[in-house]
Scaffold this active site. Sequence first.
Site, PDB file in Angstrom:
ATOM      1  N   GLY A  26      42.404  27.811  43.529  1.00  0.00           N
ATOM      2  CA  GLY A  26      41.954  28.946  42.744  1.00  0.00           C
ATOM      3  C   GLY A  26      41.115  28.488  41.577  1.00  0.00           C
ATOM      4  O   GLY A  26      41.192  27.330  41.160  1.00  0.00           O
ATOM      5  N   GLN A  72      37.322  28.731  33.545  1.00  0.00           N
ATOM      6  CA  GLN A  72      37.342  27.315  33.911  1.00  0.00           C
ATOM      7  C   GLN A  72      35.940  26.775  34.171  1.00  0.00           C
ATOM      8  O   GLN A  72      35.752  25.561  34.230  1.00  0.00           O
ATOM      9  CB  GLN A  72      38.208  27.086  35.143  1.00  0.00           C
ATOM     10  CG  GLN A  72      39.691  27.271  34.864  1.00  0.00           C
ATOM     11  CD  GLN A  72      40.499  26.977  36.096  1.00  0.00           C
ATOM     12  OE1 GLN A  72      40.680  27.836  36.950  1.00  0.00           O
ATOM     13  NE2 GLN A  72      40.962  25.746  36.195  1.00  0.00           N
ATOM     14  N   CYS A 106      46.458  21.877  37.961  1.00  0.00           N
ATOM     15  CA  CYS A 106      45.345  22.703  37.502  1.00  0.00           C
ATOM     16  C   CYS A 106      44.091  21.850  37.419  1.00  0.00           C
ATOM     17  O   CYS A 106      44.131  20.728  36.904  1.00  0.00           O
ATOM     18  CB  CYS A 106      45.686  23.289  36.133  1.00  0.00           C
ATOM     19  SG  CYS A 106      44.376  24.302  35.426  1.00  0.00           S
ATOM     20  N   LEU A 107      42.990  22.399  37.896  1.00  0.00           N
ATOM     21  CA  LEU A 107      41.715  21.693  37.833  1.00  0.00           C
ATOM     22  C   LEU A 107      41.310  21.384  36.400  1.00  0.00           C
ATOM     23  O   LEU A 107      40.617  20.398  36.148  1.00  0.00           O
ATOM     24  CB  LEU A 107      40.625  22.527  38.507  1.00  0.00           C
ATOM     25  CG  LEU A 107      40.824  22.803  39.990  1.00  0.00           C
ATOM     26  CD1 LEU A 107      39.818  23.838  40.477  1.00  0.00           C
ATOM     27  CD2 LEU A 107      40.732  21.520  40.787  1.00  0.00           C
ATOM     28  N   HIS A 131      48.857  31.952  38.649  1.00  0.00           N
ATOM     29  CA  HIS A 131      48.192  30.897  37.882  1.00  0.00           C
ATOM     30  C   HIS A 131      46.834  31.377  37.366  1.00  0.00           C
ATOM     31  O   HIS A 131      46.504  31.186  36.196  1.00  0.00           O
ATOM     32  CB  HIS A 131      48.036  29.675  38.801  1.00  0.00           C
ATOM     33  CG  HIS A 131      47.418  28.476  38.175  1.00  0.00           C
ATOM     34  ND1 HIS A 131      48.144  27.337  37.892  1.00  0.00           N
ATOM     35  CD2 HIS A 131      46.146  28.205  37.803  1.00  0.00           C
ATOM     36  CE1 HIS A 131      47.340  26.429  37.369  1.00  0.00           C
ATOM     37  NE2 HIS A 131      46.110  26.934  37.299  1.00  0.00           N
ATOM     38  N   GLU A 132      46.056  32.012  38.245  1.00  0.00           N
ATOM     39  CA  GLU A 132      44.712  32.444  37.841  1.00  0.00           C
ATOM     40  C   GLU A 132      44.756  33.625  36.869  1.00  0.00           C
ATOM     41  O   GLU A 132      43.957  33.687  35.935  1.00  0.00           O
ATOM     42  CB  GLU A 132      43.860  32.774  39.069  1.00  0.00           C
ATOM     43  CG  GLU A 132      43.667  31.612  40.031  1.00  0.00           C
ATOM     44  CD  GLU A 132      43.264  30.294  39.395  1.00  0.00           C
ATOM     45  OE1 GLU A 132      42.497  30.303  38.404  1.00  0.00           O
ATOM     46  OE2 GLU A 132      43.710  29.238  39.885  1.00  0.00           O
ATOM     47  N   HIS A 191      45.334  32.167  33.523  1.00  0.00           N
ATOM     48  CA  HIS A 191      44.103  31.612  32.947  1.00  0.00           C
ATOM     49  C   HIS A 191      43.304  32.685  32.218  1.00  0.00           C
ATOM     50  O   HIS A 191      42.776  32.441  31.130  1.00  0.00           O
ATOM     51  CB  HIS A 191      43.202  31.022  34.042  1.00  0.00           C
ATOM     52  CG  HIS A 191      43.413  29.568  34.293  1.00  0.00           C
ATOM     53  ND1 HIS A 191      43.231  28.607  33.321  1.00  0.00           N
ATOM     54  CD2 HIS A 191      43.747  28.905  35.420  1.00  0.00           C
ATOM     55  CE1 HIS A 191      43.473  27.414  33.843  1.00  0.00           C
ATOM     56  NE2 HIS A 191      43.794  27.574  35.112  1.00  0.00           N
TER      57      HIS A 191
END
Length: 161
Positions: free
Chosen positions: A46, A51, A88-89, A130-131, A134
């Site tokens: 995701g 991000q 997480c990226l 998670h997204e 963010h």
Amino acid sequence: MTVRPLRLIGDPVLRMPCNPVTTFDAPLEALVTDLLDTVRLPGRAGLAANQIGVALAAFSYDVDDRFGYVLNPRLVETDGEYDGDEACLSVPGVHARRLRAAYAHVEGVDLDGRPVSIEGTGELARCLQHETDHLRGELYIDALTGERRRDAMRMLRRARV
């Protein structure tokens, strides 16, 4: 194909709540295309717009053969518990076990402003939660406690050396 560079922990855009999408135009379509192209890289599940440096409420996902995006997403329902590894990226080199809901349901709109609804279990549920976190300016490590938090902070310090 446009793969956008990722913003990493410490970048202020990751900590600001994202603005709702109000203008449905060509730049928004380009953003969605970039979100989709960027999340398609191997190992990604995701990607929230902040991000890649855009403080708009939008994210893309690519989990368990489910691929797409949501604008102005709202987490409308969760159920059960799902404890598993999360990463997480924007926090490279760090992973931790994180308790999430086993089921999640997100509603939002598409590029034409039409309603969309995505629901999933397991890893897709984790991704949806998670997204949406963010987009509120939260990172998954924020909710870690105890030994899980200590381990994640050690990993983060090692990754930044």
